[in-house]
Scaffold this motif. Structure first.
Motif, PDB file in Angstrom:
ATOM      1  N   ALA A 209       0.805  -1.246   0.000  1.00 47.88           N
ATOM      2  CA  ALA A 209       0.000   0.000   0.000  1.00 47.88           C
ATOM      3  C   ALA A 209       0.837   1.294   0.000  1.00 47.88           C
ATOM      4  O   ALA A 209       0.567   2.192  -0.793  1.00 47.88           O
ATOM      5  N   PRO A 210       1.867   1.401   0.852  1.00 52.74           N
ATOM      6  CA  PRO A 210       2.633   2.662   0.859  1.00 52.74           C
ATOM      7  C   PRO A 210       3.352   2.956  -0.464  1.00 52.74           C
ATOM      8  O   PRO A 210       3.694   4.097  -0.739  1.00 52.74           O
ATOM      9  N   LEU A 211       3.600   1.917  -1.271  1.00 58.51           N
ATOM     10  CA  LEU A 211       4.345   2.108  -2.534  1.00 58.51           C
ATOM     11  C   LEU A 211       3.440   2.521  -3.690  1.00 58.51           C
ATOM     12  O   LEU A 211       3.914   2.837  -4.772  1.00 58.51           O
ATOM     13  N   VAL A 212       2.122   2.469  -3.457  1.00 58.48           N
ATOM     14  CA  VAL A 212       1.169   2.730  -4.541  1.00 58.48           C
ATOM     15  C   VAL A 212       0.685   4.166  -4.432  1.00 58.48           C
ATOM     16  O   VAL A 212       0.050   4.533  -3.445  1.00 58.48           O
ATOM     17  N   SER A 213       0.997   4.990  -5.450  1.00 60.39           N
ATOM     18  CA  SER A 213       0.641   6.403  -5.296  1.00 60.39           C
ATOM     19  C   SER A 213      -0.861   6.634  -5.471  1.00 60.39           C
ATOM     20  O   SER A 213      -1.447   7.425  -4.752  1.00 60.39           O
ATOM     21  N   ASP A 214      -1.481   5.925  -6.410  1.00 57.30           N
ATOM     22  CA  ASP A 214      -2.930   6.076  -6.578  1.00 57.30           C
ATOM     23  C   ASP A 214      -3.613   4.883  -5.903  1.00 57.30           C
ATOM     24  O   ASP A 214      -3.620   3.777  -6.439  1.00 57.30           O
ATOM     25  N   LYS A 215      -4.176   5.125  -4.725  1.00 56.68           N
ATOM     26  CA  LYS A 215      -4.683   4.006  -3.902  1.00 56.68           C
ATOM     27  C   LYS A 215      -5.830   3.240  -4.573  1.00 56.68           C
ATOM     28  O   LYS A 215      -6.098   2.099  -4.224  1.00 56.68           O
ATOM     29  N   LYS A 216      -6.490   3.873  -5.518  1.00 56.52           N
ATOM     30  CA  LYS A 216      -7.561   3.150  -6.236  1.00 56.52           C
ATOM     31  C   LYS A 216      -6.971   1.999  -7.056  1.00 56.52           C
ATOM     32  O   LYS A 216      -7.657   1.067  -7.440  1.00 56.52           O
ATOM     33  N   GLN A 217      -5.666   2.112  -7.339  1.00 56.54           N
ATOM     34  CA  GLN A 217      -4.966   1.073  -8.103  1.00 56.54           C
ATOM     35  C   GLN A 217      -4.557  -0.118  -7.227  1.00 56.54           C
ATOM     36  O   GLN A 217      -4.065  -1.118  -7.746  1.00 56.54           O
ATOM     37  N   LEU A 218      -4.721   0.007  -5.901  1.00 56.01           N
ATOM     38  CA  LEU A 218      -4.195  -1.038  -5.019  1.00 56.01           C
ATOM     39  C   LEU A 218      -4.714  -2.438  -5.368  1.00 56.01           C
ATOM     40  O   LEU A 218      -3.919  -3.378  -5.431  1.00 56.01           O
ATOM     41  N   PRO A 219      -6.028  -2.623  -5.617  1.00 56.74           N
ATOM     42  CA  PRO A 219      -6.480  -3.977  -5.964  1.00 56.74           C
ATOM     43  C   PRO A 219      -5.739  -4.557  -7.177  1.00 56.74           C
ATOM     44  O   PRO A 219      -5.363  -5.735  -7.176  1.00 56.74           O
ATOM     45  N   SER A 220      -5.477  -3.737  -8.205  1.00 53.40           N
ATOM     46  CA  SER A 220      -4.794  -4.310  -9.373  1.00 53.40           C
ATOM     47  C   SER A 220      -3.305  -4.562  -9.079  1.00 53.40           C
ATOM     48  O   SER A 220      -2.702  -5.465  -9.659  1.00 53.40           O
ATOM     49  N   PHE A 221      -2.720  -3.792  -8.159  1.00 49.69           N
ATOM     50  CA  PHE A 221      -1.356  -4.079  -7.710  1.00 49.69           C
ATOM     51  C   PHE A 221      -1.291  -5.447  -7.034  1.00 49.69           C
ATOM     52  O   PHE A 221      -0.410  -6.256  -7.296  1.00 49.69           O
ATOM     53  N   VAL A 222      -2.250  -5.668  -6.132  1.00 45.84           N
ATOM     54  CA  VAL A 222      -2.262  -6.922  -5.363  1.00 45.84           C
ATOM     55  C   VAL A 222      -2.442  -8.101  -6.320  1.00 45.84           C
ATOM     56  O   VAL A 222      -1.765  -9.126  -6.211  1.00 45.84           O
ATOM     57  N   GLU A 223      -3.318  -7.928  -7.300  1.00 47.31           N
ATOM     58  CA  GLU A 223      -3.556  -8.997  -8.267  1.00 47.31           C
ATOM     59  C   GLU A 223      -2.289  -9.288  -9.081  1.00 47.31           C
ATOM     60  O   GLU A 223      -1.908 -10.447  -9.277  1.00 47.31           O
ATOM     61  N   SER A 224      -1.627  -8.228  -9.549  1.00 47.06           N
ATOM     62  CA  SER A 224      -0.405  -8.415 -10.339  1.00 47.06           C
ATOM     63  C   SER A 224       0.690  -9.105  -9.522  1.00 47.06           C
ATOM     64  O   SER A 224       1.382 -10.008 -10.009  1.00 47.06           O
ATOM     65  N   LEU A 225       0.834  -8.674  -8.269  1.00 49.39           N
ATOM     66  CA  LEU A 225       1.843  -9.287  -7.390  1.00 49.39           C
ATOM     67  C   LEU A 225       1.560 -10.768  -7.191  1.00 49.39           C
ATOM     68  O   LEU A 225       2.459 -11.606  -7.282  1.00 49.39           O
ATOM     69  N   ALA A 226       0.285 -11.075  -6.895  1.00 49.46           N
ATOM     70  CA  ALA A 226      -0.101 -12.457  -6.615  1.00 49.46           C
ATOM     71  C   ALA A 226       0.173 -13.347  -7.831  1.00 49.46           C
ATOM     72  O   ALA A 226       0.639 -14.473  -7.704  1.00 49.46           O
ATOM     73  N   LYS A 227      -0.080 -12.798  -9.011  1.00 46.98           N
ATOM     74  CA  LYS A 227       0.140 -13.578 -10.230  1.00 46.98           C
ATOM     75  C   LYS A 227       1.633 -13.815 -10.471  1.00 46.98           C
ATOM     76  O   LYS A 227       2.044 -14.903 -10.871  1.00 46.98           O
ATOM     77  N   MET A 228       2.447 -12.771 -10.227  1.00 40.21           N
ATOM     78  CA  MET A 228       3.899 -12.952 -10.413  1.00 40.21           C
ATOM     79  C   MET A 228       4.439 -14.008  -9.452  1.00 40.21           C
ATOM     80  O   MET A 228       5.253 -14.846  -9.825  1.00 40.21           O
TER      81      MET A 228
END
Length: 282
Positions: free
Chosen positions: A60-79
């Motif tokens: 969360a702290p690394l994501v500047s646009d917090k609305k993007q957090l769900p897609s960050f989590v999804e991308s991380l989980a997939k990697m």
């Protein structure tokens, strides 16, 4: 009561992790991120609900646009699913840095990273760190994560030992030397210009690179690449080593083939790589 206590401990840990999101985002944003983490856990991307929410709170702290957090989590989980030996922390840093620097979505960056993994693996376990450390230098040359990935892949295919070395060469050549008038004047002299002319050429070249004008800076880099391409192999080797300093010597054979690849249009197949790999694995 033992089962109940185990469940209760898990729940406490879950809410402790979830509470870490509070300082960064609104209640609605938090709920949307937690729901995504839960969905991904349900699909088998996380070992536990606690792991899912912990990863979410960590990035969360690394994501500047917090609305993007769900897609960050999804991308991380997939990697992590595709590269189980990698560490959450490395992937988070790479994704956080690269999306910010390239101004791309988590999905675009993840596709670029997974494209490299799908083509040449990660023998030295340095794929994520190379994106984390070097994204900025590729962006400064007005390139995308896909172009960076294509350059790294082709360099490894042509014999580079890992991802870090070709990225370091690029950083030295197009990031450090190309921004330094003294270094570039030496290069132009090495190419046959007189001292005065070389000085003037270097001044103009560095001004173009630093102009903030995409066309000018790419034009300067393209001109340098074209100049390298016009040289005989042995002469080019000396030039590449000069531009990339010590790194060039280790890499000379692969860089002789790939020094200009980063500027080419990257393969269209990079888009969608991650989901194709997941589908193949499931």
């Amino acid at each position: 009561g033992r089962i109940f206590i185990g469940v209760f401990d898990g729940a406490t840990e879950y809410w402790n992790e979830a509470a870490r999101l509070a300082p960064y985002m609104s209640k609605a944003e938090r709920e949307s991120a937690l729901k995504k983490a839960d969905d991904l856990y349900g699909k088998g991307f996380f070992e536990s609900r606690v792991e899912a929410v912990k990863v979410t709170a960590d990035i969360a702290p690394l994501v500047s646009d917090k609305k993007q957090l769900p897609s960050f989590v999804e991308s991380l989980a997939k990697m992590k699913y595709i590269m189980p030996d990698s560490r959450w922390e490395e992937l988070s840093r790479a994704l956080g840095q690269s999306t910010n620097v390239f101004e791309e979505t988590p999905q675009q960056v993840t596709d670029s990273m997974m494209y490299a993994y799908s083509k040449v693996g990660d023998r030295k376990q340095d794929l994520a760190n190379t994106f984390w450390e070097s994204a900025l230098y590729f962006k400064n040359a007005n390139l995308t994560s896909a172009q960076m990935s294509n350059f790294l892949v082709q360099s490894v295919q042509k014999g580079a030992f890992n991802y870090d070395k070709p990225a370091d060469w690029f950083k030295e050549a197009f990031g450090v030397k190309a921004l330094n008038e003294g270094d570039m004047a030496k290069y132009f002299e090495h190419r046959g210009s007189s001292k005065d002319v070389a000085k003037k050429q270097a001044k103009e070249f560095v001004a173009d690179i630093n102009s903030g004008d995409r066309q000018k800076s790419q034009g300067a880099i393209m001109a340098l690449v074209a100049d390298l391409a016009s040289q005989e192999r042995s002469e080019r080797k000396a030039s590449l080593v000069m531009l990339g300093s010590a790194v060039g010597a280790d890499l000379a054979s692969s860089i002789l083939e790939t020094y200009g690849v980063a500027l080419e249009k990257p393969p269209d197949e990079i888009a969608g790589t991650t989901d194709r790999m997941i589908k193949a694995q499931k």
